[in-house]
Each structure stands twice: as C-alpha cells, then as structure tokens.
Write a protein that holds these residues in place. Sequence first.
Motif, PDB file in Angstrom:
ATOM      1  N   VAL A 198     -23.325 -83.959  22.866  1.00 22.52           N
ATOM      2  CA  VAL A 198     -22.390 -84.872  23.521  1.00 22.52           C
ATOM      3  C   VAL A 198     -21.224 -85.131  22.571  1.00 22.52           C
ATOM      4  CG1 VAL A 198     -22.081 -87.104  24.626  1.00 22.52           C
ATOM      5  CG2 VAL A 198     -24.287 -85.933  24.789  1.00 22.52           C
ATOM      6  N   ILE A 199     -19.999 -84.824  23.033  1.00 22.57           N
ATOM      7  CA  ILE A 199     -18.801 -84.972  22.212  1.00 22.57           C
ATOM      8  C   ILE A 199     -17.931 -86.072  22.792  1.00 22.57           C
ATOM      9  CG2 ILE A 199     -16.683 -83.862  21.413  1.00 22.57           C
ATOM     10  CD1 ILE A 199     -19.631 -81.730  22.289  1.00 22.57           C
ATOM     11  N   PRO A 200     -17.749 -87.206  22.093  1.00 24.62           N
ATOM     12  CA  PRO A 200     -16.839 -88.257  22.579  1.00 24.62           C
ATOM     13  C   PRO A 200     -15.391 -87.779  22.507  1.00 24.62           C
ATOM     14  CG  PRO A 200     -18.341 -89.074  20.868  1.00 24.62           C
ATOM     15  CD  PRO A 200     -18.426 -87.594  20.855  1.00 24.62           C
ATOM     16  N   VAL A 201     -14.675 -87.871  23.602  1.00 24.70           N
ATOM     17  CA  VAL A 201     -13.300 -87.377  23.639  1.00 24.70           C
ATOM     18  C   VAL A 201     -12.388 -88.205  22.748  1.00 24.70           C
ATOM     19  CG1 VAL A 201     -11.295 -87.058  25.143  1.00 24.70           C
ATOM     20  CG2 VAL A 201     -13.552 -86.318  25.885  1.00 24.70           C
ATOM     21  N   GLY A 202     -12.687 -89.494  22.603  1.00 26.27           N
ATOM     22  CA  GLY A 202     -11.837 -90.360  21.796  1.00 26.27           C
ATOM     23  C   GLY A 202     -11.740 -89.951  20.347  1.00 26.27           C
ATOM     24  N   SER A 203     -12.706 -89.167  19.840  1.00 25.81           N
ATOM     25  CA  SER A 203     -12.685 -88.752  18.435  1.00 25.81           C
ATOM     26  C   SER A 203     -11.838 -87.507  18.203  1.00 25.81           C
ATOM     27  CB  SER A 203     -14.117 -88.496  17.952  1.00 25.81           C
ATOM     28  OG  SER A 203     -14.691 -87.411  18.661  1.00 25.81           O
TER      29      SER A 203
END
Length: 800
Positions: free
Chosen positions: A139-144
């Motif tokens: 899972v990759i948070p887009v905000g980062s």
Amino acid sequence: MKHLIPLVFSLMIGSPIYANNSTPKIGVIYGIIKDIKSNKAIEYATVSVYSKEKSKLIDGTITNEDGFFEIKKLKAGNYYLEVSFIGYEKKIIRDIAIRNYQKEANLDIIKLNLSTKALKEVLVSSYNHAINYQIDKKVIPVGSQLSAEGGTAIDVLETVPSVSVDVNGNVSLRGSTGFTVLIDGRPSIRSAQEILSQIPTSQIENIEIITNPSAKFEAEGEAGIINIISKKFSLKGSSGFLNITLGSHDNMAGSGTYNLKKQKSNFYLGASYNKRSLAGKRNNYQTLFTQAETNINSTGKLNFKREKYTLSTAYDYEIDSLNSFSFTAEIGRSDLDKRDDLTYDIFQTSNSHSFEESLEQTDTRTDHYVATFNYIRKCNKKGHQLNTFIDYSGRDWKKTVLSKSETINHNNNNNNTHLTDIKEDAKGIVISSDYTLPLAGKSKFEAGYKFLSFEFNTNRNFIKNDFVDPSFSQNSDFNKTMHSLYSTYSGKLNKLSYQVGLRAEHINRENIYDGNKYKVNRWDLFPSVHTQLSIGKTSKLGANYSRRINRPSSMLLEGFEIWNDSHNRTKGNPYLKPELINSFEFKYSTKLGKHSLSFESYYRSKKDKTERIKTISNDKPNIFITTYENVGKDHTIGLETYASLSISKWWRNQFLVDVSHYKIEGEYWDNTSLNEKHDFSTSSTNYTLQSVSSFNLSKITLFSLNLKYKSKSKWAQGTSDDSFIATTTLKHSFFNRKLAASFIVRDVLNTANLKKTYQNLDFRIINKFNQKAPTFKLSLSYKINNYKNTRRRKNAIRSM
C-alpha cells in the motif's frame, strides 16, 4: 551502462553515515489506540514522544491497522506522550519513565474521544514508512509522493517498487504490461493505461500493488493488479481541495473537489482537467535483407498532446447502523492529437533511390461514462456483512488517421492520401456480491459471485486517394460474458497468518467479423495460497502462490489487416489462446526503528505465451506486418530489494534494486510465402536501480531528488537500450499549510531517451525518440476548511 555512473555517484552521496552515541538508547514505549465508543482500532493515528523536562519532541510514529504503535531506542529519562488523529480530541499520557531496570513502558489501550469541532492539522517531525506491506499487497500513500503533485496516477507509479514507467508514460508491472487496474476494487471497461492516465492524484488516497492476487480478485492479468483507492471523507461539514498546475511544453492541469458531510450522509463533487504534451525528434533506420538489400531511413518530429476532462459525483447514506448505500457517477472525455512529420530516404543496392515526405495526423476522442450503486448490509457481529455492487459503464472511441505522402523517384512525383476512420462503441455491466463471515478467533470466511458482460462494436473505413479500399474497411463485433465464483478462508495460528482460496471463472466469448464467428466457451480454476509469519514485533516473513490468466483483447483477435501507416500494418489472430500463469513469491520485511527493509523474490512461468511478431509483407517488401502468435512458454525469476532510511530528522532515503532473469522458449511460423519456422528463444538479465531522497529544509519546505536507472533489456526479436532519469521537487507551504506550492523538474539531465531495436534474419529496425527536456511544472494546491483525507470508511465506493 553510460547512464549508470551518475546514479551510482548519487547513491554514494546519499548513503548514511552513523556515529556512535555515548548515551545508550535502551527503552521502548508501545500501546494500542482505539475509539472510546466503538472500541475499534484507529489506524494512522499520530503518536509523538516528548521529553518531560524540556517539552522537546523526541520521536514519533503512526499506528498500524490494529491500532498498535511502538517507539524504540529511547534514552533513560522521563517522557510524556501525545496522541492525535483528525476528527478526535488530542490525548496526553504523562509520567512515562524509562530506566535501566525498566526498559519497557506498556501503555496498554489508549482510547480517543470524537472531537466536537474540526481539529487543526498536527505537524509531527518524524518520518512515516512510505510503504505498508500486508499479507497480499503493498500500500503506497499518494501524499508521500512529492513529484506526483498536480499529475495523474502514472506520476505516482514512477516512484513505486515493482512498477516501471517509460518516457511515453507506458506502465509495466514487473516487466509486463499484462496487468489489471481496479478502482476501489472494481473493474472498468476502460483499458489499464487509459485509467491510469486519467485519474488525478488529488482524488487518490492510496495505490495498492498486488503482484500475486488472491482468489477474491478477478484472475485476469499476468503480472497482477494495481488498485486505485479513492479518497473518502469523515469530517462533518464542508471541505474541499483545489489544484492548479502549469508546466513547460504546453502542459497544464487543474482539479477540484467539494465534500459535504452530515450525520448520516455524504455528498461529493469533483472535476479535473489535464493536458499532457510531448515533443521530440524521431529517427528510424530499417534494413531489409531481401533479394536486393533495401535501406529505409526516416527522420522527423513527433508532437503529442492529450487532453482529459472528468466530472464525478457521489452520494453516501447510512440508513441505520446496519444498512448503508452509495451512488456514484462520472462522465469524461479524452482527446489525443498526434502529428508525425517524417522524411524517408529509400535506397536499394540495385541503385534504386527515392525520397518520401510524409505527414501523419492522428486524432482520437474517447467519451466515457460510469454509474455505480453499492449496498452494504451488516449483521450484529462485527465484520459480518453482505456487500452488493452494480456498475454500468460505456465508452465511445473515435480515431481518425490522415496520411499524406509525396514520393520522388527518378524525377517522378507520386502523391498519395490515406484516411482511416475507426469508431468503437463499448458498454458493459458488472454485478457482484461479496459475503464476509468472521469465525472463531481471527478466522474469516469470504465468498462471492460476479457477473460481467462487455460488448464492443468496431467500424473501420479506409479511403485511399478519395476511393474506399475494402481491403482495410472492416466491421467487427466482440462480446464477452463471464460468471465467477470464489471463496477464501483466512486465519491465524499463533504468529502465522494464512489465507487459502479458490476461484472459478466461466468465459463465453464471441468474435465476429467478415461473416465469420469465433467462439470460446470454457471454465478455468484459480487457486491461491498466502501466508505471513510475524517475527518479533517488527518483522514479517511471507510466501504466496496464485494462478492467473491473460486473455487476448478484442484487438488481438481481429484476423484482418489494419492499415497503420504507409510502412506498417497490423493483423490479429482469432485463434489466440489465453496465457496461463503460475506465480510464486517469497518476501521478508522488517522495521528497524525509523528504517524499513524488504526483500521480495518472485518466479513467474507462463504457458502459451503471446508475442508480437514483425514480418515483411508478401506483396510489398517495404511494408511490415505485426501479428500475434502463441509462441511457447517463458519464465521470469527476480529479487526486489527496498529500503527506507531515516538518516536524520531532515533527511530520508528510499532505495530500490530489482534484478530479474527472463527466458522465453518457443517458435513461430511467419505469414510470408516462404512459410518458414523461426526460433523465438532468448534470455536476458535486467535490473533497475532507484534512489528517492527527501529533505525537510524546514517545517514547511521539502525537497526531493528521484534518480532511476533501467538496464538494457532483450526479447526474441530485439532489444531496448538502458535509460536514466532524474527528477527534482521543491514544495513549500503557506497560510498554516492550507496552500502548498510544488516546483517539479523532470528529466533534469535530458537522458530519458527511448531506443528500441527489432531484428531477425529478414530485417533490422532501429527506432529512436529524443524528447524535449527538461520539463518544468508548478503546482498550487489549496485545502478548504482544513480538509484532510482519512482512511476510516473503507467500504464507501467512489469511482473516479
């Protein structure tokens, strides 16, 4: 290899140097954060540790999906803890002591109260792990992803492990373009590349990379699934988000969202516009080893512009504590303009010499619409529910290709005009129902049914010098209906989590053209096994297996020649078999304080491998025919290493190394009059190196440097050269971080060029494309009413 030197140099600069500290760090503080009313774990809550004497921030972290947090390597001393999460009241835990004789502080369960007013955003000077590894996905948070500001899902994927994006924006997953894109876990009638290029980052919460999906997911897609998780909202009242992006080379974007959250309902409205332009020089060198060797060299310019518009809305309503539903709707349009200006120099060893001036203008327009309905029926037992979903979507696709050429041969001019007009209407419906039943302990049983029906109708008209040419004017119909059933069982034995599943899919496909019908009616079974062993509190060891399928698309099945340009044609194959894939993974991940490290080894074998094959036309030796054949089988084995290092409070590095070995074994018969058999066997070792450095220049100013090198790769009919690209991003926040400005420079060194070589006994083709670079982009983002996305409502569905 020339591009490897700057990347290695950058990696050496970015390597951390650790110094010994005279005061040993011996202590650990841990606990669990929950909601005081529902007793549910709160994921992504912020936990900060302060020195009691100086009220100085020492360290911080976020909670995992179980609400658990752990802060390690603390010196002996007195501390207090601050816990915060948007929508909840802040909580402080005082008088926490770490001693040489008392190294652990177990805070047990900490419960938070819902806030009666919107909380201000809390800034914590600590680094969150950029990737969350779960039993079956990353899972990759887009905000980062700073460099993705003002872009699309493709911009996010440029910095994601297992994913590669080339200079033209084409996405591959572990070296394969055979993957599926889902939106909130649901399929779409649009192609994978089309979806990724149309969804703006401002509307994306997370991106899930599922390289070995379980039986719960549709089995389509060789390399796995990219699942786009759209943003959900939980703050009461009004909130919104605005983004405007201006870039060089005629690139720009804009998006906005508005959300109104009440006690039991939620209304959402979103709109976006994106224009991506690309320009550069093209060089093409062709050598035909025929009776009289022919050389065809072409040079010129390529200009590419794509504009996209979308408007989406959603309404969620909670009938009572057990029943809720949601509606979503979206309409959108995409316009693609492509212009090729080429000069051909054609020379034969028989002293025949001619020139050709060619102009090719391609205009493509796509209109799409999506409407969904989702109903969730919960039972009294937590997690016991039935989720029913209906999706109806359609697409109108129109493509016009206008080619003008003037051939000069022995002082004689020959002018030709070709016009290709293609129209495709597609529509489809998906109906699914998923049942979840929690069992004793942490066991769970899941089962579901899905019905899918898609219909494509394509009309092609080809006009040469004002006359219709029936050879390339064809109509075709493609219909596909699928029924699928699945069940999975998951549980936990001590520290071992596991999931086993089985999926059955029945496909009924009919392809019709020129009065001929080609039908497929078959069942396929797809088992899956996923396991994960927890080692200590921070390490995980996992192994999984799944069986996949890659079915040919409608375009690959059309068995007639399609005119592309004056030198290239395409012909499908209605007898193509689906590719059957067996996929294995073994992975290890660990967190070392603020640092994280993971290793993923993978093996994928494929039966009835479908390959694109170039041959020379029977009647015209300067025309290439691209066909598709089941050539044999292939194997891919690789190791992917990822490290996230918090070198200091202001400097963080992410490193990725992916090494794989590819081997294909097969043969094919060409479509020329010779009817020769060709060997299609080859192998190559490929690798990717990537470094993403993030620097906190201040509390409101961030800088990142993204460096990526991709090695030379090989397939049976050619090679692709290595490439290197460098991207920098500077982000600064204003007005209590409600306004953020990001300045992005892509391909800083102008090294992201594309070169491919195709070769067999009959010909050699070298294609080169040099893009105008570097490119610049300024993105402005504004949050309204302290808007901040949360992850609590996982069952709400919003189609992008």
